[in-house]
Motif scaffolding. Structure first.
Motif, PDB file in Angstrom:
ATOM      1  N   LEU A  33       0.808  -1.216   0.014  1.00 27.40           N
ATOM      2  CA  LEU A  33      -0.129  -0.094  -0.066  1.00 27.40           C
ATOM      3  C   LEU A  33       1.007   1.257  -0.157  1.00 27.40           C
ATOM      4  N   LYS A  34       0.508   2.281  -0.732  1.00 33.79           N
ATOM      5  CA  LYS A  34       1.722   3.208  -1.041  1.00 33.79           C
ATOM      6  C   LYS A  34       0.441   4.430  -0.902  1.00 33.79           C
ATOM      7  N   ILE A  35       0.826   5.287   0.074  1.00 32.38           N
ATOM      8  CA  ILE A  35      -0.025   6.397   0.367  1.00 32.38           C
ATOM      9  C   ILE A  35       0.691   7.823  -0.259  1.00 32.38           C
ATOM     10  N   TYR A  36       0.096   8.609  -0.979  1.00 28.14           N
ATOM     11  CA  TYR A  36       0.837   9.815  -1.522  1.00 28.14           C
ATOM     12  C   TYR A  36      -0.001  10.967  -0.729  1.00 28.14           C
ATOM     13  N   TYR A  37       1.116  12.071  -0.602  1.00 31.89           N
ATOM     14  CA  TYR A  37       0.519  13.429   0.091  1.00 31.89           C
ATOM     15  C   TYR A  37       0.683  14.691  -0.916  1.00 31.89           C
ATOM     16  N   HIS A  38      -0.103  15.663  -0.648  1.00 28.22           N
ATOM     17  CA  HIS A  38       0.318  16.557  -1.223  1.00 28.22           C
ATOM     18  C   HIS A  38       1.338  17.444  -0.390  1.00 28.22           C
ATOM     19  N   PRO A  40       3.911  21.117  -0.546  1.00 24.11           N
ATOM     20  CA  PRO A  40       4.427  22.037  -1.161  1.00 24.11           C
ATOM     21  C   PRO A  40       5.748  21.967  -1.916  1.00 24.11           C
ATOM     22  N   LYS A  41       5.967  22.603  -3.040  1.00 24.97           N
ATOM     23  CA  LYS A  41       7.248  22.732  -3.767  1.00 24.97           C
ATOM     24  C   LYS A  41       8.363  23.162  -2.759  1.00 24.97           C
ATOM     25  N   GLY A  42       9.357  22.537  -2.623  1.00 18.36           N
ATOM     26  CA  GLY A  42      10.518  22.656  -1.776  1.00 18.36           C
ATOM     27  C   GLY A  42      10.414  21.992  -0.413  1.00 18.36           C
ATOM     28  N   SER A  43       9.408  21.311  -0.341  1.00 20.07           N
ATOM     29  CA  SER A  43       9.143  20.585   1.209  1.00 20.07           C
ATOM     30  C   SER A  43      10.079  19.502   1.265  1.00 20.07           C
ATOM     31  N   LEU A  44      10.907  19.213   2.455  1.00 19.64           N
ATOM     32  CA  LEU A  44      11.770  18.232   2.586  1.00 19.64           C
ATOM     33  C   LEU A  44      11.014  16.992   3.171  1.00 19.64           C
ATOM     34  N   LEU A  45       9.709  16.977   3.135  1.00 19.39           N
ATOM     35  CA  LEU A  45       8.741  15.858   3.756  1.00 19.39           C
ATOM     36  C   LEU A  45       8.594  14.822   2.463  1.00 19.39           C
ATOM     37  N   SER A  46       8.611  13.578   2.974  1.00 13.97           N
ATOM     38  CA  SER A  46       8.348  12.671   1.953  1.00 13.97           C
ATOM     39  C   SER A  46       7.008  12.969   1.257  1.00 13.97           C
ATOM     40  N   ARG A  47       7.035  12.769  -0.008  1.00 10.95           N
ATOM     41  CA  ARG A  47       5.606  12.720  -0.885  1.00 10.95           C
ATOM     42  C   ARG A  47       4.771  11.506  -0.799  1.00 10.95           C
ATOM     43  N   SER A  48       5.410  10.244   0.004  1.00 13.88           N
ATOM     44  CA  SER A  48       4.450   9.234  -0.160  1.00 13.88           C
ATOM     45  C   SER A  48       5.098   8.165   1.231  1.00 13.88           C
ATOM     46  N   GLN A 120      12.717   9.676 -11.259  1.00 11.90           N
ATOM     47  CA  GLN A 120      12.738  11.023 -11.506  1.00 11.90           C
ATOM     48  C   GLN A 120      12.625  11.826 -10.184  1.00 11.90           C
ATOM     49  N   ASP A 121      11.289  11.467  -9.544  1.00 17.03           N
ATOM     50  CA  ASP A 121      11.179  12.300  -8.411  1.00 17.03           C
ATOM     51  C   ASP A 121      12.017  12.329  -7.266  1.00 17.03           C
ATOM     52  N   LYS A 122      12.745  10.963  -7.024  1.00 20.87           N
ATOM     53  CA  LYS A 122      13.645  10.834  -6.138  1.00 20.87           C
ATOM     54  C   LYS A 122      14.956  11.824  -6.642  1.00 20.87           C
ATOM     55  N   LEU A 123      15.502  11.736  -7.662  1.00 22.19           N
ATOM     56  CA  LEU A 123      16.429  12.312  -8.294  1.00 22.19           C
ATOM     57  C   LEU A 123      16.344  14.076  -8.060  1.00 22.19           C
ATOM     58  N   ASP A 124      15.014  14.538  -8.512  1.00 25.06           N
ATOM     59  CA  ASP A 124      14.837  15.908  -8.267  1.00 25.06           C
ATOM     60  C   ASP A 124      14.981  16.284  -6.831  1.00 25.06           C
ATOM     61  N   GLU A 125      14.268  15.171  -5.821  1.00 20.51           N
ATOM     62  CA  GLU A 125      14.522  15.472  -4.357  1.00 20.51           C
ATOM     63  C   GLU A 125      15.819  15.821  -4.018  1.00 20.51           C
ATOM     64  N   LEU A 126      16.700  14.875  -4.429  1.00 19.77           N
ATOM     65  CA  LEU A 126      18.012  14.838  -4.048  1.00 19.77           C
ATOM     66  C   LEU A 126      18.658  16.213  -4.377  1.00 19.77           C
ATOM     67  N   ARG A 127      18.533  16.536  -5.843  1.00 16.09           N
ATOM     68  CA  ARG A 127      19.101  17.880  -6.304  1.00 16.09           C
ATOM     69  C   ARG A 127      18.527  19.109  -5.696  1.00 16.09           C
ATOM     70  N   ARG A 128      17.366  19.093  -5.163  1.00 12.96           N
ATOM     71  CA  ARG A 128      16.819  20.340  -4.400  1.00 12.96           C
ATOM     72  C   ARG A 128      17.661  19.846  -2.970  1.00 12.96           C
ATOM     73  N   GLN A 129      17.721  19.044  -2.257  1.00 13.71           N
ATOM     74  CA  GLN A 129      18.512  19.034  -1.040  1.00 13.71           C
ATOM     75  C   GLN A 129      19.751  19.525  -1.167  1.00 13.71           C
ATOM     76  N   ILE A 130      20.350  19.027  -2.169  1.00 14.56           N
ATOM     77  CA  ILE A 130      21.918  19.552  -2.491  1.00 14.56           C
ATOM     78  C   ILE A 130      22.035  21.058  -2.672  1.00 14.56           C
ATOM     79  N   GLU A 131      21.236  21.601  -3.286  1.00  9.01           N
ATOM     80  CA  GLU A 131      20.996  22.900  -3.838  1.00  9.01           C
ATOM     81  C   GLU A 131      20.836  23.767  -2.386  1.00  9.01           C
ATOM     82  N   ALA A 132      19.956  23.204  -1.549  1.00 11.25           N
ATOM     83  CA  ALA A 132      19.700  23.644  -0.278  1.00 11.25           C
ATOM     84  C   ALA A 132      20.897  23.671   0.857  1.00 11.25           C
ATOM     85  N   LEU A 133      21.962  22.760   0.699  1.00 10.36           N
ATOM     86  CA  LEU A 133      23.001  23.000   1.463  1.00 10.36           C
ATOM     87  C   LEU A 133      24.016  23.777   0.911  1.00 10.36           C
TER      88      LEU A 133
END
Length: 134
Positions: A33-38, A40-48, A120-133
């Motif tokens: 079972l996979k639950i997806y969440y809304h 906001p852009k830039g959120s570090l919380l998991s999307r699922s 692709q979502d995971k790669l985008d998330e990692l890129r955002r986290q790297i940019e935030a650092l």
């Protein structure tokens, strides 16, 4: 609100208002079972969140396990069944588990597309986290 969704609460789900959809799929020896969440852009919380529910082993020969009848067996966890009822009620009767009706080729293509999106979502998330650092 947690009293209405006691099973989901026991599973560790607390932000009911942010749930956007869910997906249920069968794997060899488990229901996933996979639950997806809304989010906001830039959120570090998991999307699922992903939950795996083991099924009893060795319910039939391997040849039978590849048939449509196998996928319709009522051997799912009672906790999973209750969680699905609560999700169904929470989302206003919408269901997102239509993959059970697809044939094998369509199922494999859907799984492949899903994996591509997840990667692709995971790669985008990692890129955002790297940019935030920086």
């Amino acid at each position: 609100m947690t009293e209405h969704y006691s099973t989901l609460t026991q599973m560790g789900i607390t932000s009911f208002d942010n749930i956007s959809r869910y997906q249920l799929r069968r794997e060899a020896r488990a229901d996933v079972l996979k639950i997806y969440y809304h989010r906001p852009k830039g959120s570090l919380l998991s999307r699922s969140k992903k939950f795996t529910f083991a099924r009893p082993g060795s319910l039939g020969p391997m040849e039978f396990q590849k048939t449509e009848q196998w996928h319709r067996l009522e051997d799912t966890s009672p906790v999973l069944r209750q969680a699905l009822l609560e999700l169904h009620r929470l989302l206003g009767g919408e269901t997102h588990s239509d993959e059970a009706t697809l044939d094998t080729k369509q199922q494999l293509l859907a799984d492949l597309e899903h994996m591509e999106r997840v990667m692709q979502d995971k790669l985008d998330e990692l890129r955002r986290q790297i940019e935030a650092l920086k």
